[in-house]
Design an enzyme around this catalytic site. Structure first.
Site, PDB file in Angstrom:
ATOM      1  N   ASP A  50      11.166  -3.535  -9.535  1.00  0.00           N
ATOM      2  CA  ASP A  50       9.964  -3.091  -8.818  1.00  0.00           C
ATOM      3  C   ASP A  50      10.163  -1.683  -8.271  1.00  0.00           C
ATOM      4  O   ASP A  50      10.833  -1.479  -7.259  1.00  0.00           O
ATOM      5  CB  ASP A  50       9.678  -4.061  -7.661  1.00  0.00           C
ATOM      6  CG  ASP A  50       8.372  -3.729  -6.946  1.00  0.00           C
ATOM      7  OD1 ASP A  50       7.312  -4.151  -7.450  1.00  0.00           O
ATOM      8  OD2 ASP A  50       8.413  -3.035  -5.913  1.00  0.00           O
ATOM      9  N   TYR A  55       8.772   6.069  -4.527  1.00  0.00           N
ATOM     10  CA  TYR A  55      10.206   5.810  -4.315  1.00  0.00           C
ATOM     11  C   TYR A  55      11.060   6.910  -4.960  1.00  0.00           C
ATOM     12  O   TYR A  55      12.258   7.000  -4.684  1.00  0.00           O
ATOM     13  CB  TYR A  55      10.644   4.452  -4.890  1.00  0.00           C
ATOM     14  CG  TYR A  55       9.906   3.239  -4.367  1.00  0.00           C
ATOM     15  CD1 TYR A  55       9.098   3.306  -3.237  1.00  0.00           C
ATOM     16  CD2 TYR A  55      10.025   2.011  -4.998  1.00  0.00           C
ATOM     17  CE1 TYR A  55       8.415   2.183  -2.776  1.00  0.00           C
ATOM     18  CE2 TYR A  55       9.357   0.887  -4.534  1.00  0.00           C
ATOM     19  CZ  TYR A  55       8.532   0.981  -3.431  1.00  0.00           C
ATOM     20  OH  TYR A  55       7.869  -0.131  -2.986  1.00  0.00           O
ATOM     21  N   LYS A  84       3.937   1.953  -9.264  1.00  0.00           N
ATOM     22  CA  LYS A  84       2.744   1.936  -8.411  1.00  0.00           C
ATOM     23  C   LYS A  84       2.166   3.335  -8.254  1.00  0.00           C
ATOM     24  O   LYS A  84       2.913   4.321  -8.206  1.00  0.00           O
ATOM     25  CB  LYS A  84       3.088   1.393  -7.016  1.00  0.00           C
ATOM     26  CG  LYS A  84       3.879   0.094  -7.049  1.00  0.00           C
ATOM     27  CD  LYS A  84       4.122  -0.503  -5.677  1.00  0.00           C
ATOM     28  CE  LYS A  84       5.150  -1.618  -5.737  1.00  0.00           C
ATOM     29  NZ  LYS A  84       6.538  -1.188  -5.620  1.00  0.00           N
ATOM     30  N   HIS A 115      -0.813   1.176  -4.920  1.00  0.00           N
ATOM     31  CA  HIS A 115       0.196   0.893  -3.883  1.00  0.00           C
ATOM     32  C   HIS A 115      -0.422   0.456  -2.553  1.00  0.00           C
ATOM     33  O   HIS A 115       0.123  -0.391  -1.851  1.00  0.00           O
ATOM     34  CB  HIS A 115       1.056   2.149  -3.668  1.00  0.00           C
ATOM     35  CG  HIS A 115       2.435   1.848  -3.168  1.00  0.00           C
ATOM     36  ND1 HIS A 115       3.553   2.513  -3.591  1.00  0.00           N
ATOM     37  CD2 HIS A 115       2.887   0.952  -2.268  1.00  0.00           C
ATOM     38  CE1 HIS A 115       4.621   2.032  -2.990  1.00  0.00           C
ATOM     39  NE2 HIS A 115       4.240   1.082  -2.170  1.00  0.00           N
TER      40      HIS A 115
END
Ligand SMILES: NC(=O)c1ccc[n+]([C@@H]2O[C@H](COP(=O)([O-])OP(=O)(O)OC[C@H]3O[C@@H](n4cnc5c(N)ncnc54)[C@H](OP(=O)(O)O)[C@@H]3O)[C@@H](O)[C@H]2O)c1
Length: 283
Positions: A50, A55, A84, A115
């Protein structure tokens, strides 16, 4: 009889794809540490990774997956990659963001989530329309949402989308059970993914948790993950440590009683790991 979950268990999504029942999250995990965590997780048996544009590690995840598949003789289709959309935006802005994610991942994306619902109705719906285009092309296999409250889900369903969301990823653990959203998702065939299933480590030492973990002879982390699995959620759990990545996957021989699961449900305090942020309430 309820079927026993195993390390290979998956859940069928409404688009026909199978999502593994537990995944490795990589939030706040970067560079070599992220690479090593993904490889370690795949070696242990995790098949769901994930990631997200925000990120900053889509490229590391994508490369690690491809590298691992080549090295071990697995096919890319053996691994399920999530990313996302950082922020909702116009149709064109979203298309650019998806192209960037695909470029960074270096491979197709099994599940692409919005997101957060922040950004307003128009942007939410435009972003969804752009995502649908990439499903048509096969670059994205399934689309879902994250941090959506009921009003956001109703809005999306009312817009007559060509594809319906297959997943809603929300914060879930015994201290935050979000039952109304979970029930809504169940009624509409949306699989619920549980993020921050370990409360980001903040409540692992809560005596209510440690006491029950002791009863079952498991660690607090395993107790929380098992609760998540028995609730029918798909937990995505983060660790950058080999031993913990293993520990968090050793949850298939544990069986909590229904009473224990109900007891854990009663710990709900509507407590968010970030007390300043409840995205499910966004305008
Ligand atoms: N959609 C969203 O808005 C959203 C928001 C948050 C998270 N997520 C996703 O969900 C994933 C997991 O959530 P999260 O990272 O917030 O929190 P989490 O998985 O609940 O907890 C991670 C924390 O717990 C520690 N930990 C992991 N395993 C442990 C164990 N067995 N014993 C003790 N401590 C342990 C980790 O430390 P070490 O790394 O040092 O082991 C880390 O500090 C994220 O990585 C991300 O993929 C999504």
């Amino acid at each position: 009889m309820v079927q026993k979950l195993t390390k290979e268990s998956t859940v069928k999504l409404r688009n026909g794809e199978d999502i593994p029942v537990i995944g490795l999250g990589v939030y706040k995990n970067e560079l070599q540490s992220c690479h090593d965590a993904v490889i370690e997780a795949l070696n242990v048996g995790y098949r769901l990774i994930d990631s997200a544009a925000v990120y900053g590690n889509e490229d590391i995840c994508g490369k690690a997956i491809v590298e691992w598949c080549e090295k071990t003789g697995h096919k890319r289709t053996d691994v399920f990659l999530t990313s996302k959309l950082a922020t909702t935006g116009s149709y064109e802005e979203t298309k650019a963001a998806i192209r960037s994610s695909l470029h960074h991942c270096g491979t197709y994306i099994d599940l692409y989530l919005i997101h957060s619902p922040a950004g307003g109705k128009e942007h939410r719906l435009e972003s969804w329309r752009a995502i649908e285009e990439f499903i048509d092309r096969g670059d994205i296999r399934g689309a879902g949402v994250s941090n959506y409250g009921i009003k956001h889900l109703e809005e999306l369903f009312a817009s007559n989308p060509r594809y319906l969301p297959v997943v809603n990823q929300i914060e879930l653990h015994p201290f935050l059970t979000q039952e109304p959203i979970v029930d809504w998702c169940r009624e509409h065939d949306i699989v619920v993914e549980a993020y921050s299933p370990l409360t980001r480590g903040k409540r692992l030492n809560d005596p209510k948790i440690t006491r029950l973990a002791e009863v079952y002879g498991v660690t607090p982390a395993q107790l929380l993950l098992r609760w998540s699995l028995q609730k029918g959620f798909v937990p995505v759990v983060k660790s950058s440590h080999k031993e913990r990545i293993e520990e968090n996957f050793e949850v298939f021989d544990i069986e909590l009683s229904d009473r224990c699961v109900q007891k854990l449900d009663q710990f709900n305090e509507n407590w968010h790991t970030d007390p300043t942020w409840d995205p499910t309430q966004s305008d």
